[in-house]
Every structure is written in C-alpha cells, then in structure tokens.
Scaffold this active site. Structure first.
Site, PDB file in Angstrom:
ATOM      1  N   SER A  54      11.964  -2.583  -1.284  1.00 34.37           N
ATOM      2  CA  SER A  54      11.722  -1.730  -0.119  1.00 34.37           C
ATOM      3  C   SER A  54      10.873  -2.409   0.955  1.00 34.37           C
ATOM      4  CB  SER A  54      11.048  -0.423  -0.551  1.00 34.37           C
ATOM      5  OG  SER A  54       9.882  -0.689  -1.312  1.00 34.37           O
ATOM      6  N   ASP A  98      -0.031   5.652  -0.407  1.00 34.06           N
ATOM      7  CA  ASP A  98       0.788   4.454  -0.258  1.00 34.06           C
ATOM      8  C   ASP A  98       0.017   3.351   0.456  1.00 34.06           C
ATOM      9  OD1 ASP A  98       2.692   2.530   0.171  1.00 34.06           O
ATOM     10  OD2 ASP A  98       4.184   3.860   1.057  1.00 34.06           O
ATOM     11  N   HIS A 157       3.578  -0.115   1.270  1.00 29.11           N
ATOM     12  CA  HIS A 157       4.488  -0.210   2.414  1.00 29.11           C
ATOM     13  C   HIS A 157       3.693  -0.167   3.713  1.00 29.11           C
ATOM     14  CE1 HIS A 157       6.798   1.494  -0.994  1.00 29.11           C
ATOM     15  NE2 HIS A 157       7.697   0.612  -0.584  1.00 29.11           N
TER      16      HIS A 157
END
Length: 411
Positions: A136, A385, A388
């Site tokens: 990702s 998170d 990312h």
C-alpha cells in the site's frame, strides 16, 4: 528573438546614418539588459510553475541528501480537488485540523529539486506505461501521482479498469490523450505467498513465502512496461515461514511468538527474486526504480500498544537520529545491498536500474502520517496510522524525485 532584435536595431541606426561607433555602446548595453530579462523570466517561470529549464537541472547532485525547508505556497492539490485519494489517506476528511505540515519542501544540500511539472511528466510518458509493484506504500505514491497529474489531464480523458473483483489491490488508469497507462500491481511480499492476508489483514496470522518464486500477480504483466517501481517492507514484520524449492528453509516469529527477532532472509530473497525476474525477462526494455523502505513513526509505544505520531512539524536530519523505528536500519541495508548487486547485473545486460532513496528523507517527516485520523480501508473504523502518508503531504515529494530520475535516465 535575440537575432530579430539585433537586426531591427541595426537597420534603425543605418536608416538614420548614425556612425557605427555610436551604435555599439548603447546596443551592447541593450542586449545585456534583454538577456538578463529573458534569464529572469525563465527562472521565475521555473520557480512558479515547475517548468524547469532542463539544461540547468543538476543531474549529478545527490537529491536525497538535504533538509526540509519552509515553503509558503503549500501543496499542489487539496483533498477536495483530487478524486483519487484513498479513503484512509484522506486525513482532512477525517478531521485533521492542522495544515503546517503542508508548508515544507525538500531542499537537497547541493542543488534545487525542481517542482513537479505535470505537463512535462505527461510529455515524457506519452505512449508509455508505468507499474507500481508492492504494498500500500506503492499505492500511496501512485495515488499521489494521479493527483499531481489531475491538474492537467481532463477527467473525461482518464478511464479505470480492474484486474480482479477487488479494486483495492489491482487497478489500472489509462490517459487516452497521452496513451499512458499507470497501474498498481499490489503484491505486499513480491514473491508467491499463501495469501492468508486476503481474508485477514491482522499481523498475527502466519504467512508462507515461497522466496524463490515471483508473485505472478505482477510478474505476468510487466514484460512490456516502460517503468517498473518496486517498494515494500511493512508486511515483513509478521510471522512468516520461508520456502525454497518447495522446502521450509526458515521462519520469522516462529510458532507465532511475536517477541522473536526479525529474520530478514525472506525480505532479502523477495527483492533478489523480484530483480532477477525482471532482469531475466527476454523482452523487457524498461527502467526499474526501487523505492527504499518507508519509515513508520510510532512513538511512546508500539503500533498495537498505544503508540502514535502526533507531531505537526518536520524534524532536522540531526533530530531524526532519535526517531529510528524498529528494524529500519536492517530493512534499508538489506534493500540497498540487493539493489546494488542487481543494478550491476542489469547494467551488464543493458538494463537501467535506479534507486529512489527516500528512507532518510521521510524519517524527518513524522508529521506526515494520518495518526489518529487514519481509517481502516475496509470499514469506517479509526486507526492510529503512522505508516501511510496523508494526501496531500510529503509523499508528493516522491514523485518530484521520480520525475527528476526519469529525466536523468533520458540523458
């Protein structure tokens, strides 16, 4: 333009029967002024719009050594202007209140990194194809690229199609006006695996990796691609069992013991196999870039033990030495070693490999993650998170690097 001005002035002086000596001094002064104006206009245009004059761009400079500096102009796009931002990377939609982290640009030590020029990029890739291969983080960069190109490409010009029923993992975009294809070939381990992650993305389930076999999800597609961009790393922290020639050769966090140390055998061989697969493709003529490991920034605890990343400003290169996450140095060193060996072999076969060395660059950006404004990709659940990157945000710099490296490869 300069020749036309010169002839016009000469003719004007000749018509008035003015001696040549009288003409030379003011004419020389005027030419100097015109040249200075043209130079300044070019520099101003380059600064404002990113349309850098290629002859002045420094391709011998190490663009990955530098610091983040204030940049008042802000980002190229907003989360509202770009329709390609994945739900989990849309930090502002989920309530992130600060904007200071958007007002910084990367400044190499010995040169300038040109702003991203969407028109220039699309000119370079006309009639070509580009594949982001990995997890990702690679998708994060690809979506950033789509947002950067969105200022030029017409929405009706872009079409999307999927290679499976699940558009989370395999996605292709086609720019008809430029005959340009860009895709994410989602393969978090790069090599063949048991794919238990498709049904359970938790980090506690063991995964079987067949480290001597490339994942066909990407390997069966890339022979005719002009650019292939590899990345990966975050998925290699989970319990893993390594197979070679069909036999178990090792494991990581064996028997699901999460406190066991990292075993980078699988990580090393995943990149070795990926590079070897590309090098041995008979018809492959493209350029391969490897994006080095993207650091996470969990502080005051691990990812599953209350850790977070609530900083709102970058840190300096010196300060980043105190933010080194678990396994970062080992992952980075492993990647670089495998890349170096592969690049030498590729060069002997006439292929081109490039290293996008973002690890140290992004280690200085603990402010660029979603933090508590992150969301699970599958459902509307908040997650902490620190892996990312928010969009817009520092991840857009990766595509400034990409454009610079693409231009360098054309020399």
């Amino acid at each position: 333009m300069k020749i036309e001005v010169l002839e016009l002035l000469k003719n004007n002086y000749a018509a008035r029967n003015i001696p040549k000596g009288v003409f030379l001094l003011p004419f020389t002064f005027l030419v100097v002024v015109i040249l200075l104006l043209i130079t300044n206009l070019n520099e101003s245009y380059s600064y404002l719009y990113g349309s850098s004059v290629e002859s002045t761009e420094n391709f011998s400079c190490n663009i990955f050594s530098g610091n983040w500096v204030p940049h008042s102009k802000g980002p190229y796009y907003s989360n509202e202007s770009c329709p390609f931002i994945t739900y989990k990377q849309n930090c502002f939609m989920h309530g992130r209140p600060d904007r200071e982290f958007l007002k910084w640009r990367w400044k190499p030590d010995e040169c300038e990194l040109p702003l991203f020029d969407a028109k220039q990029f699309l000119k370079l890739v006309r009639g070509k194809s580009m594949a982001f291969v990995g997890d990702s983080i690679g998708r994060n960069q690809m979506e950033s690229l789509l947002c950067l190109l969105n200022s030029v490409a017409r929405p009706e010009d872009i079409t999307a199609r999927y290679t499976s029923n699940d558009d989370k993992y395999f996605k292709w975009w086609y720019y008809a006006d430029y005959k340009f294809t860009v895709t994410i070939l989602w393969s978090p381990f790069l090599v063949k695996s048991s794919q238990t992650y498709l049904n359970d993305t938790s980090f506690s389930n063991a995964e079987n990796l067949y480290v001597d076999e490339a994942d066909k999800a990407w390997a069966s597609h890339i022979e005719n691609f002009d650019y292939v961009i590899f990345s990966g790393g975050q998925w290699f922290f989970r319990p893993l069992t390594f197979y070679e020639n069909g036999h178990v050769v090792g494991c990581q966090k064996c028997h699901n013991l999460m406190e066991d140390p990292l075993n980078l055998y699988g990580y090393r061989h995943a990149f070795r196999t990926a590079f070897r697969t590309v090098i041995n493709l008979k018809g492959f003529k493209g350029v391969v870039f490897m994006v080095t490991h993207s650091p996470n920034h969990f502080e005051n605890g691990e990812w599953n033990k209350g850790g977070g990343c609530n900083r709102t400003l970058p840190v300096t290169r010196e300060e980043s030495a105190f933010l080194r996450p678990y396994g970062l140095d080992e992952f980075y060193q492993t990647q670089v070693e495998e890349f170096t060996a592969a690049e030498k072999e590729a060069r002997e076969k006439g292929l081109r490999f490039g290293l996008m060395n973002i690890t140290g660059v992004m280690l200085m950006r603990p402010d660029g993650h979603p933090h508590k404004y992150g969301h699970n990709l599958d459902r509307n659940v908040s997650v902490n998170d620190c892996v990312h990157w928010c969009m817009p945000g520092p991840v857009d710099t990766w595509n400034e690097f990409l454009l610079h490296m693409m231009k360098k490869e054309r020399l």
